[in-house]
Design a protein around this motif. Structure first.
Motif, PDB file in Angstrom:
ATOM      1  N   TRP A  16       0.820  -1.208   0.000  1.00 12.48           N
ATOM      2  CA  TRP A  16       0.000   0.000   0.000  1.00 12.48           C
ATOM      3  C   TRP A  16       0.857   1.262   0.000  1.00 12.48           C
ATOM      4  O   TRP A  16       0.417   2.305  -0.475  1.00 12.48           O
ATOM      5  N   MET A  32      -9.624  10.002  -1.226  1.00 17.42           N
ATOM      6  CA  MET A  32      -9.555   8.859  -2.135  1.00 17.42           C
ATOM      7  C   MET A  32      -8.281   8.029  -1.945  1.00 17.42           C
ATOM      8  O   MET A  32      -8.129   6.977  -2.554  1.00 17.42           O
ATOM      9  N   TYR A  35      -8.684   4.348  -0.980  1.00 17.10           N
ATOM     10  CA  TYR A  35      -9.005   3.412  -2.059  1.00 17.10           C
ATOM     11  C   TYR A  35      -7.741   2.999  -2.820  1.00 17.10           C
ATOM     12  O   TYR A  35      -7.618   1.852  -3.233  1.00 17.10           O
ATOM     13  N   CYS A  36      -6.823   3.931  -2.982  1.00 18.55           N
ATOM     14  CA  CYS A  36      -5.548   3.597  -3.622  1.00 18.55           C
ATOM     15  C   CYS A  36      -4.759   2.627  -2.755  1.00 18.55           C
ATOM     16  O   CYS A  36      -4.121   1.706  -3.267  1.00 18.55           O
ATOM     17  N   ILE A  38      -6.040   0.466  -0.531  1.00 15.56           N
ATOM     18  CA  ILE A  38      -6.727  -0.831  -0.588  1.00 15.56           C
ATOM     19  C   ILE A  38      -6.429  -1.516  -1.919  1.00 15.56           C
ATOM     20  O   ILE A  38      -6.150  -2.716  -1.965  1.00 15.56           O
ATOM     21  N   GLY A  39      -6.488  -0.759  -3.005  1.00 17.34           N
ATOM     22  CA  GLY A  39      -6.210  -1.336  -4.321  1.00 17.34           C
ATOM     23  C   GLY A  39      -4.787  -1.845  -4.441  1.00 17.34           C
ATOM     24  O   GLY A  39      -4.554  -2.931  -4.967  1.00 17.34           O
ATOM     25  N   TRP A  75     -15.528   1.777  -8.456  1.00 18.39           N
ATOM     26  CA  TRP A  75     -15.217   2.905  -7.576  1.00 18.39           C
ATOM     27  C   TRP A  75     -15.387   4.242  -8.300  1.00 18.39           C
ATOM     28  O   TRP A  75     -15.842   5.215  -7.712  1.00 18.39           O
ATOM     29  N   HIS A  79     -17.978   7.102  -6.939  1.00 14.39           N
ATOM     30  CA  HIS A  79     -17.490   8.371  -6.405  1.00 14.39           C
ATOM     31  C   HIS A  79     -17.391   9.476  -7.456  1.00 14.39           C
ATOM     32  O   HIS A  79     -16.953  10.584  -7.128  1.00 14.39           O
ATOM     33  N   PHE A  86      -7.796   5.536  -9.386  1.00  9.36           N
ATOM     34  CA  PHE A  86      -7.688   4.340  -8.556  1.00  9.36           C
ATOM     35  C   PHE A  86      -6.789   3.283  -9.175  1.00  9.36           C
ATOM     36  O   PHE A  86      -5.949   2.699  -8.494  1.00  9.36           O
ATOM     37  N   SER A  90      -3.006   1.814  -8.033  1.00 12.86           N
ATOM     38  CA  SER A  90      -3.103   0.490  -7.420  1.00 12.86           C
ATOM     39  C   SER A  90      -2.172  -0.538  -8.050  1.00 12.86           C
ATOM     40  O   SER A  90      -1.786  -1.495  -7.383  1.00 12.86           O
TER      41      SER A  90
END
Length: 155
Positions: A16, A32, A35-36, A38-39, A75, A79, A86, A90
């Motif tokens: 991450w 945001m 989300y990056c 998590i991805g 996503w 959003h 994203f 990721s």
């Protein structure tokens, strides 16, 4: 089994960081960044899991980046933010830096010490692996958009 779970969590933890770092360099909105993160953790640890079960790194990269493309589409619609915000961040942890570095070092070694079959084998093997992984990343990210938006007119 517990050891594999520990390795997956460790892989996700260290994946991450470059995803969020890349996103911060390109001014992704602060809300945001999660989300990056998590991805990035999800993609790298999923690729690690597929490779643990015997899948080659190129195919594992393609499958995981395609899955990230679909998740990024979800996503982005949820959003109302462009999909590359994203998806690109990721997949950054999956860039094949060590293979590219080994190929370049072997190429420099050929230049300084002269040609040898072992060095040329290192250049070709690592260079082609780098090329195939980067191709898998780009096609995997593009595949969901091609499949979903293929019926729309260009203009």
């Amino acid at each position: 089994m517990i050891e594999l779970l520990y390795l997956l969590l460790e892989d996700a933890w260290f994946a991450w960081i470059p995803a969020v770092g890349f996103a911060m360099v390109f001014n992704v909105p602060r809300h945001m960044l999660i989300y990056c993160a998590i991805g990035g953790a999800l993609t790298h640890s999923s690729r690690f899991l597929l490779m643990q079960y015997g899948m080659p790194i190129e195919w594992a990269t393609f499958i995981v980046s395609a899955n990230m493309g679909f998740l990024g589409l979800y996503w982005s619609r949820k959003h109302l933010i462009p999909r590359p915000v994203f998806t690109v961040a990721s997949v950054i942890p999956m860039i094949p830096g060590s293979y590219a570095f080994t190929a370049m070092i072997a190429l420099v070694e050929i230049n300084t010490t002269g040609y040898s079959l072992e060095l040329m084998q290192l250049v070709m093997e690592n260079g082609l692996r780098t090329l195939f992984i980067l191709t898998a990343l780009s096609f995997g990210l593009a595949l969901p958009s091609i499949l979903i938006y293929r019926g729309r007119p260009i203009v």
